[in-house]
Structures are given as C-alpha cells and as structure tokens.
Design a protein around this motif. Structure first.
Motif, PDB file in Angstrom:
ATOM      1  N   SER A  19     -40.939 -33.882 -24.136  1.00 17.94           N
ATOM      2  CA  SER A  19     -40.395 -32.537 -24.297  1.00 17.94           C
ATOM      3  C   SER A  19     -41.507 -31.512 -24.504  1.00 17.94           C
ATOM      4  N   GLY A  23     -42.425 -28.486 -22.001  1.00 20.41           N
ATOM      5  CA  GLY A  23     -42.549 -27.114 -22.485  1.00 20.41           C
ATOM      6  C   GLY A  23     -43.911 -26.526 -22.190  1.00 20.41           C
ATOM      7  N   THR A  92     -34.127 -22.733 -15.025  1.00 23.36           N
ATOM      8  CA  THR A  92     -35.414 -22.665 -15.710  1.00 23.36           C
ATOM      9  C   THR A  92     -36.477 -22.090 -14.779  1.00 23.36           C
ATOM     10  N   ALA A 112     -39.823 -23.095 -24.641  1.00 23.52           N
ATOM     11  CA  ALA A 112     -38.820 -23.611 -25.581  1.00 23.52           C
ATOM     12  C   ALA A 112     -37.581 -24.099 -24.852  1.00 23.52           C
ATOM     13  N   ILE A 113     -37.140 -23.364 -23.844  1.00 16.45           N
ATOM     14  CA  ILE A 113     -35.952 -23.768 -23.083  1.00 16.45           C
ATOM     15  C   ILE A 113     -36.223 -25.051 -22.316  1.00 16.45           C
ATOM     16  N   GLY A 115     -38.508 -27.391 -22.833  1.00 19.21           N
ATOM     17  CA  GLY A 115     -38.674 -28.513 -23.756  1.00 19.21           C
ATOM     18  C   GLY A 115     -37.353 -28.955 -24.349  1.00 19.21           C
ATOM     19  N   SER A 116     -36.483 -27.993 -24.659  1.00 19.27           N
ATOM     20  CA  SER A 116     -35.171 -28.329 -25.224  1.00 19.27           C
ATOM     21  C   SER A 116     -34.300 -29.083 -24.232  1.00 19.27           C
ATOM     22  N   LEU A 117     -34.321 -28.661 -22.974  1.00 17.00           N
ATOM     23  CA  LEU A 117     -33.520 -29.355 -21.964  1.00 17.00           C
ATOM     24  C   LEU A 117     -33.991 -30.795 -21.787  1.00 17.00           C
ATOM     25  N   GLY A 119     -35.617 -32.584 -23.946  1.00 19.21           N
ATOM     26  CA  GLY A 119     -35.289 -33.285 -25.184  1.00 19.21           C
ATOM     27  C   GLY A 119     -33.826 -33.659 -25.259  1.00 19.21           C
ATOM     28  N   LEU A 120     -32.943 -32.759 -24.843  1.00 19.49           N
ATOM     29  CA  LEU A 120     -31.504 -33.029 -24.873  1.00 19.49           C
ATOM     30  C   LEU A 120     -31.139 -34.203 -23.978  1.00 19.49           C
TER      31      LEU A 120
END
Length: 142
Positions: A19, A23, A92, A112-113, A115-117, A119-120
């Motif tokens: 992640s 990012g 993205t 941040a977006i 990396g969050s995707l 990670g999710l």
C-alpha cells in the motif's frame, strides 16, 4: 504468538508495504503517463495477493489459480466487481492527472487514495486467506 498470529502479522506487513509502495508510486507527477502507471500498480496488487497466499499456505499461487479464487471470492467478476476495480484504477488515474496541476497537496491526496485502495483490496484478500487457513481448507491451485 500463535502460528496464525504470525501469519496475520506478516500479512499486515505485506499489505502495508504494498500500500505504501502504491501510494508512493502514485504521488510523483507524470503528466500523460497515468494509464501505464495504473497497469504497473495493478501488477503490484497481484503480487500482493500472491505474497499473502504464500504467507498462509507456503505455496506459490498461479495466475490462473488467483483469477479463479478472486472470482469465487467476488473480488473479480466479469460484470460487477471487476468493473469496480477497473473503475477505481481509472478514477485514480484521472484524479492523478487533475492533481498534477495542484502541486504537492494534490499529490498527497492521490497517494493516500491509491494506497487506501490497495490496502482495502489486500485486507479483503487476507481475511479470505485467513478464513481458508483456519478452516484447514486451502484452495486447490490449477
């Protein structure tokens, strides 16, 4: 720490690593180069799935086996979630193209977006692998 505790910790560290990498790769500006970058990030996500599988089952996961499992899990289907995954990656890329003009603040938001995707998706995959491993039912690999 139990065997499952160690596996979960390793999976969390793998997810965090991939992640952060996603990012970071998304943060740097690259006008006009977002679609190829998103393909690379998708390949990174696949490597994350394979790494998590190896943590839990100590075996390599073939590309065909991965696709079959993702379809069964519902992370990838031809019409629904596969499309959502592609839309998230495309969104993205579009967001990144827009934020290239806003400077470091926009780059941070995109990082941040992205990396969050990643990670999710990694967390959902890790939960699936953890459930399979705890039931003692590893998925057959093609």
């Amino acid at each position: 720490m139990s065997n499952f505790g160690n596996k979960r910790l390793e999976a969390v560290l793998a997810i965090a690593t991939y992640s952060i990498g996603s990012g970071t790769a998304s943060a740097a500006p690259a006008p006009g180069g977002e679609i190829p970058r998103q393909l690379i990030l998708t390949a990174s996500d696949i490597l994350m799935y394979v790494s998590i599988w190896k943590i839990y089952f100590h075996e390599d996961l073939s590309a065909q086996g991965l696709v079959e499992i993702l379809v069964q899990l519902g992370l990838v289907t031809v019409s629904a979630t596969g499309t959502a995954y592609i839309v998230s990656k495309t969104s993205t890329a579009i967001l990144k193209e827009i934020t290239n003009w806003t400077g470091p603040l926009g780059w941070g938001v995109t990082a941040a977006i992205a990396g969050s995707l990643s990670g999710l998706f990694g967390v959902v995959w890790a939960f699936y692998c953890d459930r399979l491993a705890s039931e003692g039912k590893p998925q057959p690999i093609s």
